[in-house]
Design an enzyme around this catalytic site. Structure first.
Site, PDB file in Angstrom:
ATOM      1  N   HIS A  73      28.164  53.774  38.437  1.00  0.00           N
ATOM      2  CA  HIS A  73      27.633  53.256  37.170  1.00  0.00           C
ATOM      3  C   HIS A  73      26.111  53.134  37.169  1.00  0.00           C
ATOM      4  CE1 HIS A  73      31.605  51.090  37.563  1.00  0.00           C
ATOM      5  NE2 HIS A  73      31.723  51.603  36.366  1.00  0.00           N
ATOM      6  N   CYS A  95      26.126  58.172  39.672  1.00  0.00           N
ATOM      7  CA  CYS A  95      26.560  59.499  39.221  1.00  0.00           C
ATOM      8  C   CYS A  95      25.348  60.245  38.646  1.00  0.00           C
ATOM      9  CB  CYS A  95      27.635  59.351  38.161  1.00  0.00           C
ATOM     10  SG  CYS A  95      28.100  60.943  37.469  1.00  0.00           S
ATOM     11  N   GLU A 125      27.245  50.167  33.426  1.00  0.00           N
ATOM     12  CA  GLU A 125      26.439  51.383  33.225  1.00  0.00           C
ATOM     13  C   GLU A 125      25.345  51.132  32.179  1.00  0.00           C
ATOM     14  OE1 GLU A 125      28.552  55.079  32.206  1.00  0.00           O
ATOM     15  OE2 GLU A 125      26.857  55.574  30.929  1.00  0.00           O
ATOM     16  N   CYS A 191      29.879  62.122  29.056  1.00  0.00           N
ATOM     17  CA  CYS A 191      30.276  62.942  30.204  1.00  0.00           C
ATOM     18  C   CYS A 191      31.535  63.750  29.880  1.00  0.00           C
ATOM     19  CB  CYS A 191      30.532  61.999  31.366  1.00  0.00           C
ATOM     20  SG  CYS A 191      31.432  62.752  32.683  1.00  0.00           S
ATOM     21  N   ASN A 221      37.780  53.224  30.682  1.00  0.00           N
ATOM     22  CA  ASN A 221      38.245  54.577  30.358  1.00  0.00           C
ATOM     23  C   ASN A 221      39.765  54.699  30.474  1.00  0.00           C
ATOM     24  OD1 ASN A 221      38.838  56.228  32.946  1.00  0.00           O
ATOM     25  ND2 ASN A 221      36.873  55.295  33.443  1.00  0.00           N
TER      26      ASN A 221
HETATM   27 FE1  F3S Z   1      29.985  60.417  36.302  1.00  0.00          FE
HETATM   28 FE2  F3S Z   1      31.329  61.130  34.248  1.00  0.00          FE
HETATM   29 FE3  F3S Z   1      32.526  60.157  36.278  1.00  0.00          FE
HETATM   30  S1  F3S Z   1      29.427  60.057  34.235  1.00  0.00           S
HETATM   31  S2  F3S Z   1      31.102  58.749  37.151  1.00  0.00           S
HETATM   32  S3  F3S Z   1      31.441  62.089  36.243  1.00  0.00           S
HETATM   33  S4  F3S Z   1      33.045  59.762  34.180  1.00  0.00           S
END
Ligand code: F3S
Length: 278
Positions: A73, A95, A125, A191, A221
């Site tokens: 995050h 990430c 995040e 993402c 999520n």
């Molecule tokens: Fe990164 Fe997407 Fe997973 S932002 S942590 S690849 S949900």
């Protein structure tokens, strides 16, 4: 009875990378290894990490001299500054997709833009991204929240989005902000991993009698996946195979299984095995 697994399910690239980095850091160090907040929103995965000497702390002040892992995050700039001041070894498992948002927020803020984050202000995040613009971002998670915000036409705004937000929310807020006649720069930073898991659950939920969504009950999520599936079939949100109501599940012919980006493979496999045994 038949069981089908969603085409995309379980650990995303960013979470997989963070878990691997944490385990490797623990293996390479004699001192304890800490993550700032749980590495993933999944109790079984947290227990597995504890066994590997990776612990979670909520307060950076409790880890002086130890190793700290920044989870996927990400965190605000102040945490990096604190670690370098206190000589805490920092392993950055943010990430790369989140890192990109932090970079945009930091650069645009320093260019004089006001930062708008379309996201949930209670999500780590979003709090981390806000930490790259002096915690001055304007934050809203849906149109209703943006309706309540007073914008200033003489200012310029850069808009980023929490990685796990639905695309629809981004486009609705974008349209609204444009209608206000503001000076705006948009960055769609959603993402693809989230979208893939959501699409896979949507597709599968149309073909089955019931869906099991496997993931942490606190994971945003995972909750979103359950919401999507619920529109098409009976849906059960479970953390592990132990949560399955076997008597109920036996009443369905085709069961679909979906999993959030923070659900480890071993839990998904346990669920699949149990249903297959039925
Ligand atoms: Fe990164 Fe997407 Fe997973 S932002 S942590 S690849 S949900």
């Amino acid at each position: 009875m038949k069981v089908l697994l969603a085409e995309h399910a379980g650990y995303c690239f960013g979470v997989k990378r963070a878990v691997e980095l944490a385990i490797k850091t623990a293996q390479d160090n004699d001192n304890k290894v800490y993550t700032l907040g749980p590495l993933i929103h999944n109790n079984s995965a947290v227990d597995m990490l504890k066994e590997k000497n990776v612990f979670s702390v909520d307060d950076i002040n409790n880890v002086e001299g130890d190793n700290i892992i920044i989870r996927s995050h990400g965190v605000g700039k102040e945490i990096y500054d604190h670690c370098s001041e206190k000589k805490i070894n920092l392993t950055d498992a943010t990430c790369p997709f989140v890192k990109k948002i932090q970079k945009i927020a930091y650069e645009m803020y320093n260019k004089g833009y006001n930062i708008i984050i379309i996201g949930d202000k209670s999500h780590p995040e979003v709090q981390g991204i806000n930490g790259w613009c002096d915690n001055k971002a304007i934050i809203g998670k849906n149109l209703e929240e943006f309706y309540l915000i007073d914008f200033n036409n003489s200012k310029k705004y850069a808009v980023v989005v929490q990685t796990t937000m639905p695309q629809d929310t981004f486009f609705a807020v974008k349209e609204y902000l444009i209608s206000l006649g503001l000076t705006l720069e948009f960055y769609n930073t959603i993402c693809f991993a989230t979208k893939e898991r959501q699409q896979a659950v949507l597709d599968l939920s149309k073909k089955v009698d019931a869906m099991l969504i496997v993931g942490g009950k606190h994971s945003s999520n995972t909750k979103k996946l359950a919401e999507i599936a619920k529109k098409n079939c009976d849906t059960f949100l479970i953390e592990t195979a132990k949560d399955i109501d076997l008597e109920k599940i036996k009443t369905y012919d085709i069961i679909g299984v979906g999993a959030g980006a923070s659900t480890p493979d071993f839990i998904i496999n346990e669920v699949m095995d149990l249903i297959n045994e039925l």
